[in-house]
Design a protein around this motif. Structure first.
Motif, PDB file in Angstrom:
ATOM      1  N   ARG A  97       0.828  -1.217   0.000  1.00  0.00           N
ATOM      2  CA  ARG A  97       0.000   0.000   0.000  1.00  0.00           C
ATOM      3  C   ARG A  97       0.860   1.264   0.000  1.00  0.00           C
ATOM      4  O   ARG A  97       0.524   2.249  -0.648  1.00  0.00           O
ATOM      5  CB  ARG A  97      -0.972  -0.012   1.185  1.00  0.00           C
ATOM      6  N   LEU A  98       1.973   1.226   0.720  1.00  0.00           N
ATOM      7  CA  LEU A  98       2.900   2.357   0.725  1.00  0.00           C
ATOM      8  C   LEU A  98       3.414   2.623  -0.688  1.00  0.00           C
ATOM      9  O   LEU A  98       3.418   3.757  -1.166  1.00  0.00           O
ATOM     10  CB  LEU A  98       4.064   2.063   1.671  1.00  0.00           C
ATOM     11  N   THR A  99       3.821   1.563  -1.369  1.00  0.00           N
ATOM     12  CA  THR A  99       4.359   1.688  -2.722  1.00  0.00           C
ATOM     13  C   THR A  99       3.266   2.100  -3.703  1.00  0.00           C
ATOM     14  O   THR A  99       3.476   2.978  -4.544  1.00  0.00           O
ATOM     15  CB  THR A  99       5.008   0.362  -3.145  1.00  0.00           C
ATOM     16  N   LEU A 100       2.107   1.486  -3.588  1.00  0.00           N
ATOM     17  CA  LEU A 100       0.997   1.826  -4.477  1.00  0.00           C
ATOM     18  C   LEU A 100       0.572   3.278  -4.292  1.00  0.00           C
ATOM     19  O   LEU A 100       0.343   3.997  -5.272  1.00  0.00           O
ATOM     20  CB  LEU A 100      -0.187   0.887  -4.240  1.00  0.00           C
ATOM     21  N   SER A 101       0.485   3.724  -3.046  1.00  0.00           N
ATOM     22  CA  SER A 101       0.056   5.109  -2.817  1.00  0.00           C
ATOM     23  C   SER A 101       1.064   6.105  -3.386  1.00  0.00           C
ATOM     24  O   SER A 101       0.683   7.137  -3.947  1.00  0.00           O
ATOM     25  CB  SER A 101      -0.202   5.366  -1.326  1.00  0.00           C
ATOM     26  N   MET A 102       2.362   5.796  -3.292  1.00  0.00           N
ATOM     27  CA  MET A 102       3.365   6.688  -3.889  1.00  0.00           C
ATOM     28  C   MET A 102       3.264   6.657  -5.407  1.00  0.00           C
ATOM     29  O   MET A 102       3.380   7.692  -6.068  1.00  0.00           O
ATOM     30  CB  MET A 102       4.772   6.273  -3.431  1.00  0.00           C
ATOM     31  N   GLY A 103       3.021   5.483  -5.973  1.00  0.00           N
ATOM     32  CA  GLY A 103       2.840   5.380  -7.421  1.00  0.00           C
ATOM     33  C   GLY A 103       1.623   6.146  -7.908  1.00  0.00           C
ATOM     34  O   GLY A 103       1.674   6.831  -8.932  1.00  0.00           O
ATOM     35  N   GLY A 129      -2.412  13.125   0.363  1.00  0.00           N
ATOM     36  CA  GLY A 129      -3.748  12.585   0.089  1.00  0.00           C
ATOM     37  C   GLY A 129      -3.709  11.142  -0.370  1.00  0.00           C
ATOM     38  O   GLY A 129      -4.527  10.318   0.051  1.00  0.00           O
ATOM     39  N   ALA A 130      -2.761  10.816  -1.242  1.00  0.00           N
ATOM     40  CA  ALA A 130      -2.639   9.429  -1.714  1.00  0.00           C
ATOM     41  C   ALA A 130      -2.292   8.498  -0.560  1.00  0.00           C
ATOM     42  O   ALA A 130      -2.836   7.395  -0.457  1.00  0.00           O
ATOM     43  CB  ALA A 130      -1.589   9.344  -2.820  1.00  0.00           C
ATOM     44  N   ALA A 131      -1.394   8.942   0.312  1.00  0.00           N
ATOM     45  CA  ALA A 131      -1.053   8.109   1.478  1.00  0.00           C
ATOM     46  C   ALA A 131      -2.262   7.914   2.375  1.00  0.00           C
ATOM     47  O   ALA A 131      -2.541   6.797   2.819  1.00  0.00           O
ATOM     48  CB  ALA A 131       0.098   8.757   2.252  1.00  0.00           C
ATOM     49  N   LEU A 132      -2.998   8.975   2.622  1.00  0.00           N
ATOM     50  CA  LEU A 132      -4.163   8.878   3.501  1.00  0.00           C
ATOM     51  C   LEU A 132      -5.239   7.967   2.895  1.00  0.00           C
ATOM     52  O   LEU A 132      -5.880   7.191   3.608  1.00  0.00           O
ATOM     53  CB  LEU A 132      -4.746  10.267   3.786  1.00  0.00           C
ATOM     54  N   MET A 133      -5.422   8.040   1.575  1.00  0.00           N
ATOM     55  CA  MET A 133      -6.443   7.208   0.923  1.00  0.00           C
ATOM     56  C   MET A 133      -6.134   5.725   1.043  1.00  0.00           C
ATOM     57  O   MET A 133      -7.048   4.921   1.248  1.00  0.00           O
ATOM     58  CB  MET A 133      -6.549   7.558  -0.568  1.00  0.00           C
ATOM     59  N   LEU A 134      -4.881   5.351   0.913  1.00  0.00           N
ATOM     60  CA  LEU A 134      -4.536   3.937   0.847  1.00  0.00           C
ATOM     61  C   LEU A 134      -3.937   3.346   2.119  1.00  0.00           C
ATOM     62  O   LEU A 134      -3.871   2.141   2.263  1.00  0.00           O
ATOM     63  CB  LEU A 134      -3.583   3.673  -0.323  1.00  0.00           C
ATOM     64  N   MET A 135      -3.487   4.212   3.015  1.00  0.00           N
ATOM     65  CA  MET A 135      -2.785   3.704   4.195  1.00  0.00           C
ATOM     66  C   MET A 135      -3.676   3.617   5.430  1.00  0.00           C
ATOM     67  O   MET A 135      -3.299   3.019   6.413  1.00  0.00           O
ATOM     68  CB  MET A 135      -1.556   4.569   4.511  1.00  0.00           C
ATOM     69  N   ILE A 136      -4.841   4.246   5.371  1.00  0.00           N
ATOM     70  CA  ILE A 136      -5.738   4.190   6.540  1.00  0.00           C
ATOM     71  C   ILE A 136      -6.585   2.933   6.458  1.00  0.00           C
ATOM     72  O   ILE A 136      -7.067   2.539   5.488  1.00  0.00           O
ATOM     73  CB  ILE A 136      -6.626   5.459   6.631  1.00  0.00           C
ATOM     74  N   ALA A 142       2.799  11.975   5.588  1.00  0.00           N
ATOM     75  CA  ALA A 142       1.559  11.287   5.973  1.00  0.00           C
ATOM     76  C   ALA A 142       1.800   9.797   6.194  1.00  0.00           C
ATOM     77  O   ALA A 142       1.392   9.239   7.220  1.00  0.00           O
ATOM     78  CB  ALA A 142       0.486  11.515   4.903  1.00  0.00           C
ATOM     79  N   ALA A 143       2.455   9.145   5.250  1.00  0.00           N
ATOM     80  CA  ALA A 143       2.680   7.703   5.364  1.00  0.00           C
ATOM     81  C   ALA A 143       3.581   7.376   6.551  1.00  0.00           C
ATOM     82  O   ALA A 143       3.361   6.379   7.242  1.00  0.00           O
ATOM     83  CB  ALA A 143       3.274   7.155   4.066  1.00  0.00           C
ATOM     84  N   GLY A 144       4.586   8.212   6.779  1.00  0.00           N
ATOM     85  CA  GLY A 144       5.475   7.974   7.916  1.00  0.00           C
ATOM     86  C   GLY A 144       4.721   7.972   9.231  1.00  0.00           C
ATOM     87  O   GLY A 144       4.937   7.116  10.092  1.00  0.00           O
ATOM     88  N   LEU A 145       3.812   8.929   9.387  1.00  0.00           N
ATOM     89  CA  LEU A 145       3.011   8.983  10.614  1.00  0.00           C
ATOM     90  C   LEU A 145       2.042   7.807  10.698  1.00  0.00           C
ATOM     91  O   LEU A 145       1.828   7.247  11.781  1.00  0.00           O
ATOM     92  CB  LEU A 145       2.263  10.308  10.704  1.00  0.00           C
ATOM     93  N   LEU A 146       1.472   7.419   9.572  1.00  0.00           N
ATOM     94  CA  LEU A 146       0.521   6.303   9.576  1.00  0.00           C
ATOM     95  C   LEU A 146       1.199   4.966   9.856  1.00  0.00           C
ATOM     96  O   LEU A 146       0.650   4.119  10.556  1.00  0.00           O
ATOM     97  CB  LEU A 146      -0.234   6.247   8.247  1.00  0.00           C
TER      98      LEU A 146
END
Length: 187
Positions: A103-109, A180-187, A136-140
């Motif tokens: 998910r981390l990789t997908l959200s960055m992509g 936003g991408a991190a929040l969409m996929l990492m939550i 965002a991803a680091g905090l999540l």
């Protein structure tokens, strides 16, 4: 301006190093050292292929600098970057990588794809996109231990603005797209 602190920050906290640091930390925390090393080799090969594409374009006179300052220079490397993300995701699936790393990789992509599309019409900061994603991803992923990634974001925004590489709107659009991408996929 070539040796300014803003130039040093831009070169040090570039999209490759920021994402690789986040990715490596996540891989290590999610899978232990042997798995993390395998996942990191895959990510470094993907990053090296994108860097190689940009260097080839520079060698052929099709790009002015490594960070592709001209909006018109970005479509081909962006397509190559997206292909590299697809290949990396495929490798991670084949290797049965942890879902959170996928998910981390997908959200960055996805953030990269969104910025590539936006940049066809309006230049958005890739540096700020990756820094926003890492914040965002680091905090999540890491909770309070992700604060160092969040602390990078204002520094990267400052550097891009201080160099005149982007307007405030372009820097904030990038940061917001990444986060936003991190929040969409990492939550």
């Amino acid at each position: 301006m070539g040796n300014s602190p803003a130039r040093a920050v831009t070169d040090l906290l570039n999209p490759f190093t920021v994402f690789t640091a986040l990715y490596a930390a996540a891989a290590l925390s999610l899978s232990g050292l042997p798995g993390a090393l395998l996942y990191l080799v895959a990510e470094l090969l993907a990053a090296a292929s994108v860097a190689g594409c940009v260097l080839l374009l520079r060698h052929r006179g099709l790009a002015g600098n490594f960070w592709l300052s001209g909006r018109a220079e970005r479509p081909l490397p962006a397509a190559f970057l997206l292909a590299a993300f697809a290949a990396l995701l495929t490798v991670l699936v084949v290797l049965d990588a942890p879902g959170e790393l996928l998910r981390l990789t997908l959200s960055m992509g996805l953030a990269s794809a969104a910025v590539a599309l936006l940049t066809l019409r309006w230049k958005v900061s890739a540096h700020c996109t990756v820094a926003g994603h890492a914040a965002a991803a680091g905090l999540l992923v890491f909770g309070a231990w992700g604060l160092p990634f969040a602390a990078l974001l204002p520094v990267v925004i400052w550097a891009r603005l201080a160099l005149g590489a982007h307007t405030p709107a372009q820097a904030l659009a990038g940061a917001g797209t990444g986060a936003g991408a991190a929040l969409m996929l990492m939550i």
